[in-house]
Scaffold this motif. Sequence first.
Motif, PDB file in Angstrom:
ATOM      1  N   LEU A 181      59.830  29.174  31.640  1.00 29.14           N
ATOM      2  CA  LEU A 181      60.227  30.103  32.697  1.00 29.14           C
ATOM      3  C   LEU A 181      61.702  30.486  32.561  1.00 29.14           C
ATOM      4  O   LEU A 181      62.065  31.653  32.699  1.00 29.14           O
ATOM      5  CB  LEU A 181      59.976  29.477  34.069  1.00 29.14           C
ATOM      6  CG  LEU A 181      58.521  29.423  34.535  1.00 29.14           C
ATOM      7  CD1 LEU A 181      58.376  28.494  35.732  1.00 29.14           C
ATOM      8  CD2 LEU A 181      58.024  30.828  34.888  1.00 29.14           C
ATOM      9  N   ARG A 182      62.553  29.494  32.301  1.00 30.14           N
ATOM     10  CA  ARG A 182      63.986  29.757  32.139  1.00 30.14           C
ATOM     11  C   ARG A 182      64.235  30.635  30.921  1.00 30.14           C
ATOM     12  O   ARG A 182      65.038  31.580  30.953  1.00 30.14           O
ATOM     13  CB  ARG A 182      64.722  28.432  32.002  1.00 30.14           C
ATOM     14  CG  ARG A 182      66.236  28.507  31.847  1.00 30.14           C
ATOM     15  CD  ARG A 182      66.901  28.778  33.171  1.00 30.14           C
ATOM     16  NE  ARG A 182      67.145  30.201  33.383  1.00 30.14           N
ATOM     17  CZ  ARG A 182      67.564  30.717  34.531  1.00 30.14           C
ATOM     18  NH1 ARG A 182      67.759  29.946  35.579  1.00 30.14           N
ATOM     19  NH2 ARG A 182      67.776  32.015  34.648  1.00 30.14           N
ATOM     20  N   MET A 183      63.555  30.346  29.817  1.00 31.01           N
ATOM     21  CA  MET A 183      63.737  31.106  28.581  1.00 31.01           C
ATOM     22  C   MET A 183      63.332  32.565  28.768  1.00 31.01           C
ATOM     23  O   MET A 183      64.050  33.485  28.335  1.00 31.01           O
ATOM     24  CB  MET A 183      62.914  30.465  27.466  1.00 31.01           C
ATOM     25  CG  MET A 183      62.988  31.198  26.143  1.00 31.01           C
ATOM     26  SD  MET A 183      61.847  30.504  24.918  1.00 31.01           S
ATOM     27  CE  MET A 183      60.268  31.093  25.540  1.00 31.01           C
ATOM     28  N   VAL A 184      62.191  32.775  29.409  1.00 33.01           N
ATOM     29  CA  VAL A 184      61.700  34.140  29.621  1.00 33.01           C
ATOM     30  C   VAL A 184      62.677  34.936  30.483  1.00 33.01           C
ATOM     31  O   VAL A 184      62.949  36.116  30.222  1.00 33.01           O
ATOM     32  CB  VAL A 184      60.288  34.096  30.246  1.00 33.01           C
ATOM     33  CG1 VAL A 184      59.896  35.447  30.812  1.00 33.01           C
ATOM     34  CG2 VAL A 184      59.270  33.634  29.209  1.00 33.01           C
ATOM     35  N   ARG A 185      63.231  34.276  31.519  1.00 31.11           N
ATOM     36  CA  ARG A 185      64.227  34.953  32.355  1.00 31.11           C
ATOM     37  C   ARG A 185      65.505  35.239  31.565  1.00 31.11           C
ATOM     38  O   ARG A 185      66.047  36.347  31.599  1.00 31.11           O
ATOM     39  CB  ARG A 185      64.557  34.109  33.589  1.00 31.11           C
ATOM     40  CG  ARG A 185      63.479  34.089  34.648  1.00 31.11           C
ATOM     41  CD  ARG A 185      64.008  33.550  35.960  1.00 31.11           C
ATOM     42  NE  ARG A 185      64.416  32.149  35.855  1.00 31.11           N
ATOM     43  CZ  ARG A 185      63.635  31.124  36.132  1.00 31.11           C
ATOM     44  NH1 ARG A 185      62.384  31.321  36.501  1.00 31.11           N
ATOM     45  NH2 ARG A 185      64.087  29.883  36.029  1.00 31.11           N
ATOM     46  N   ASP A 186      65.989  34.230  30.856  1.00 36.01           N
ATOM     47  CA  ASP A 186      67.270  34.375  30.157  1.00 36.01           C
ATOM     48  C   ASP A 186      67.221  35.418  29.051  1.00 36.01           C
ATOM     49  O   ASP A 186      68.205  36.121  28.802  1.00 36.01           O
ATOM     50  CB  ASP A 186      67.689  33.030  29.556  1.00 36.01           C
ATOM     51  CG  ASP A 186      68.143  32.024  30.612  1.00 36.01           C
ATOM     52  OD1 ASP A 186      68.323  32.424  31.778  1.00 36.01           O
ATOM     53  OD2 ASP A 186      68.318  30.840  30.259  1.00 36.01           O
ATOM     54  N   LEU A 187      66.092  35.523  28.371  1.00 37.03           N
ATOM     55  CA  LEU A 187      65.973  36.424  27.224  1.00 37.03           C
ATOM     56  C   LEU A 187      65.277  37.731  27.561  1.00 37.03           C
ATOM     57  O   LEU A 187      65.015  38.538  26.664  1.00 37.03           O
ATOM     58  CB  LEU A 187      65.227  35.717  26.085  1.00 37.03           C
ATOM     59  CG  LEU A 187      65.870  34.432  25.551  1.00 37.03           C
ATOM     60  CD1 LEU A 187      65.068  33.873  24.380  1.00 37.03           C
ATOM     61  CD2 LEU A 187      67.319  34.669  25.130  1.00 37.03           C
ATOM     62  N   ASN A 188      64.992  37.958  28.858  1.00 36.65           N
ATOM     63  CA  ASN A 188      64.330  39.199  29.281  1.00 36.65           C
ATOM     64  C   ASN A 188      63.050  39.478  28.498  1.00 36.65           C
ATOM     65  O   ASN A 188      62.779  40.609  28.083  1.00 36.65           O
ATOM     66  CB  ASN A 188      65.281  40.392  29.152  1.00 36.65           C
ATOM     67  CG  ASN A 188      66.510  40.245  30.019  1.00 36.65           C
ATOM     68  OD1 ASN A 188      67.596  39.953  29.521  1.00 36.65           O
ATOM     69  ND2 ASN A 188      66.351  40.426  31.316  1.00 36.65           N
ATOM     70  N   ILE A 189      62.260  38.427  28.299  1.00 42.02           N
ATOM     71  CA  ILE A 189      60.979  38.597  27.607  1.00 42.02           C
ATOM     72  C   ILE A 189      59.978  39.188  28.592  1.00 42.02           C
ATOM     73  O   ILE A 189      59.788  38.671  29.693  1.00 42.02           O
ATOM     74  CB  ILE A 189      60.477  37.252  27.056  1.00 42.02           C
ATOM     75  CG1 ILE A 189      61.481  36.710  26.027  1.00 42.02           C
ATOM     76  CG2 ILE A 189      59.103  37.416  26.410  1.00 42.02           C
ATOM     77  CD1 ILE A 189      61.140  35.332  25.497  1.00 42.02           C
ATOM     78  N   ASP A 190      59.355  40.274  28.203  1.00 37.43           N
ATOM     79  CA  ASP A 190      58.490  41.038  29.109  1.00 37.43           C
ATOM     80  C   ASP A 190      57.087  40.432  29.161  1.00 37.43           C
ATOM     81  O   ASP A 190      56.144  40.937  28.534  1.00 37.43           O
ATOM     82  CB  ASP A 190      58.432  42.494  28.647  1.00 37.43           C
ATOM     83  CG  ASP A 190      57.685  43.384  29.640  1.00 37.43           C
ATOM     84  OD1 ASP A 190      57.530  42.958  30.803  1.00 37.43           O
ATOM     85  OD2 ASP A 190      57.270  44.485  29.241  1.00 37.43           O
ATOM     86  N   VAL A 191      56.957  39.327  29.887  1.00 37.43           N
ATOM     87  CA  VAL A 191      55.674  38.667  30.060  1.00 37.43           C
ATOM     88  C   VAL A 191      55.693  37.922  31.383  1.00 37.43           C
ATOM     89  O   VAL A 191      56.734  37.409  31.802  1.00 37.43           O
ATOM     90  CB  VAL A 191      55.376  37.696  28.889  1.00 37.43           C
ATOM     91  CG1 VAL A 191      56.384  36.561  28.840  1.00 37.43           C
ATOM     92  CG2 VAL A 191      53.954  37.155  28.953  1.00 37.43           C
ATOM     93  N   ASP A 192      54.551  37.881  32.051  1.00 34.37           N
ATOM     94  CA  ASP A 192      54.412  37.076  33.268  1.00 34.37           C
ATOM     95  C   ASP A 192      53.966  35.669  32.867  1.00 34.37           C
ATOM     96  O   ASP A 192      52.940  35.511  32.201  1.00 34.37           O
ATOM     97  CB  ASP A 192      53.368  37.687  34.211  1.00 34.37           C
ATOM     98  CG  ASP A 192      53.787  39.032  34.766  1.00 34.37           C
ATOM     99  OD1 ASP A 192      54.996  39.240  34.952  1.00 34.37           O
ATOM    100  OD2 ASP A 192      52.899  39.873  35.013  1.00 34.37           O
ATOM    101  N   ILE A 193      54.730  34.662  33.289  1.00 36.18           N
ATOM    102  CA  ILE A 193      54.344  33.277  33.058  1.00 36.18           C
ATOM    103  C   ILE A 193      53.589  32.800  34.291  1.00 36.18           C
ATOM    104  O   ILE A 193      54.131  32.790  35.401  1.00 36.18           O
ATOM    105  CB  ILE A 193      55.563  32.381  32.787  1.00 36.18           C
ATOM    106  CG1 ILE A 193      56.345  32.909  31.579  1.00 36.18           C
ATOM    107  CG2 ILE A 193      55.129  30.935  32.578  1.00 36.18           C
ATOM    108  CD1 ILE A 193      55.563  32.937  30.284  1.00 36.18           C
ATOM    109  N   VAL A 194      52.347  32.420  34.090  1.00 34.50           N
ATOM    110  CA  VAL A 194      51.461  32.023  35.186  1.00 34.50           C
ATOM    111  C   VAL A 194      51.164  30.531  35.045  1.00 34.50           C
ATOM    112  O   VAL A 194      50.740  30.078  33.973  1.00 34.50           O
ATOM    113  CB  VAL A 194      50.153  32.832  35.162  1.00 34.50           C
ATOM    114  CG1 VAL A 194      49.232  32.403  36.303  1.00 34.50           C
ATOM    115  CG2 VAL A 194      50.460  34.327  35.243  1.00 34.50           C
ATOM    116  N   SER A 195      51.381  29.767  36.112  1.00 36.18           N
ATOM    117  CA  SER A 195      51.110  28.328  36.066  1.00 36.18           C
ATOM    118  C   SER A 195      49.723  28.027  36.606  1.00 36.18           C
ATOM    119  O   SER A 195      49.184  28.761  37.432  1.00 36.18           O
ATOM    120  CB  SER A 195      52.160  27.558  36.872  1.00 36.18           C
ATOM    121  OG  SER A 195      52.090  27.898  38.240  1.00 36.18           O
ATOM    122  N   SER A 196      49.155  26.924  36.119  1.00 37.17           N
ATOM    123  CA  SER A 196      47.819  26.508  36.532  1.00 37.17           C
ATOM    124  C   SER A 196      47.859  25.020  36.870  1.00 37.17           C
ATOM    125  O   SER A 196      48.516  24.241  36.174  1.00 37.17           O
ATOM    126  CB  SER A 196      46.818  26.769  35.404  1.00 37.17           C
ATOM    127  OG  SER A 196      45.497  26.549  35.829  1.00 37.17           O
TER     128      SER A 196
END
Length: 283
Positions: free
Chosen positions: A158-173
């Motif tokens: 989650l932190r990496m996706v935010r920091d690097l502006n990766i265009d994907v939704d991270i969904v937890s289960s």
Amino acid sequence: MQIITEPGLMQAAVEKLRLNRQRIAVVMTMGALHEGHLSLVEKARSIAGTVIMTIFVNPKQFGPDEDFHRYPRPFEQDAAHAKAAGVDYLFAPSPEAVYPEGFQTTIHAGAIAEGFEGTKRPGHFNGVATVVTKLLQITKPHAAIFGEKDAQQLAVILRMVRDLNIDVDIVSSPVVREKSGLAVSSRNIYLSREQRESASVLFRGIRQAGMELEKKRTDLAAIAEEIRAMIEREPECRPDYVSFVDDRSFITAETAEPEREYRLLIAAWAGTVRLIDNRLFKT
């Protein structure tokens, strides 16, 4: 279900899907599929029209003394499970395809990865962050589904996706559990009957923490020590760490404050098998 082993072919397939306005979800695994993985596929199917599963035992997230070569790889069985679960594409590359000759670029996961599993397994989360980034680039999903059992891994991603502006939704289960409460894991197959019974103490500890917090106790460090003592009393188990952390920063929390979220992290050994578990609590 189509099985693809080459990154370029996987990228070409998802490019066609995106041109046809297909919503894509990916479930990343290291194989040895169990109910937990299949619950991620079910979640993926509920939010996307196309589901990709990756199976890749990532050498960069194993330490020199860990079980990389012993890690189970029942590919034909995994492929059958994936197909039955409704996976559309199974991406199963070789290590050489993911890390070709001369590969040298890695991701440093940062402070959130330094404690707990990061301390016990130096470099582990850098390997996780690197391979997740590569697999996201190859599968180009709109959403990626990750289990809460690996809570620190989820926080790192989650932190990496935010920091690097990766265009994907991270969904937890949510964590999937056996009847005893033991979190489902690929490593559970190595447990003896006695060890499996003793290992249910991790879930009993989580339930005990919930009861203590319902009493409005705020001394998180003391509750953690009580759970550690529970684990120590089990003949087949020994604790590694038991701690509450702030759910966003993963910094150890000694005392609870109102209207906050804390996650209880537990790691313990059952014989030679190392198990992890966790639960989020709101105060």
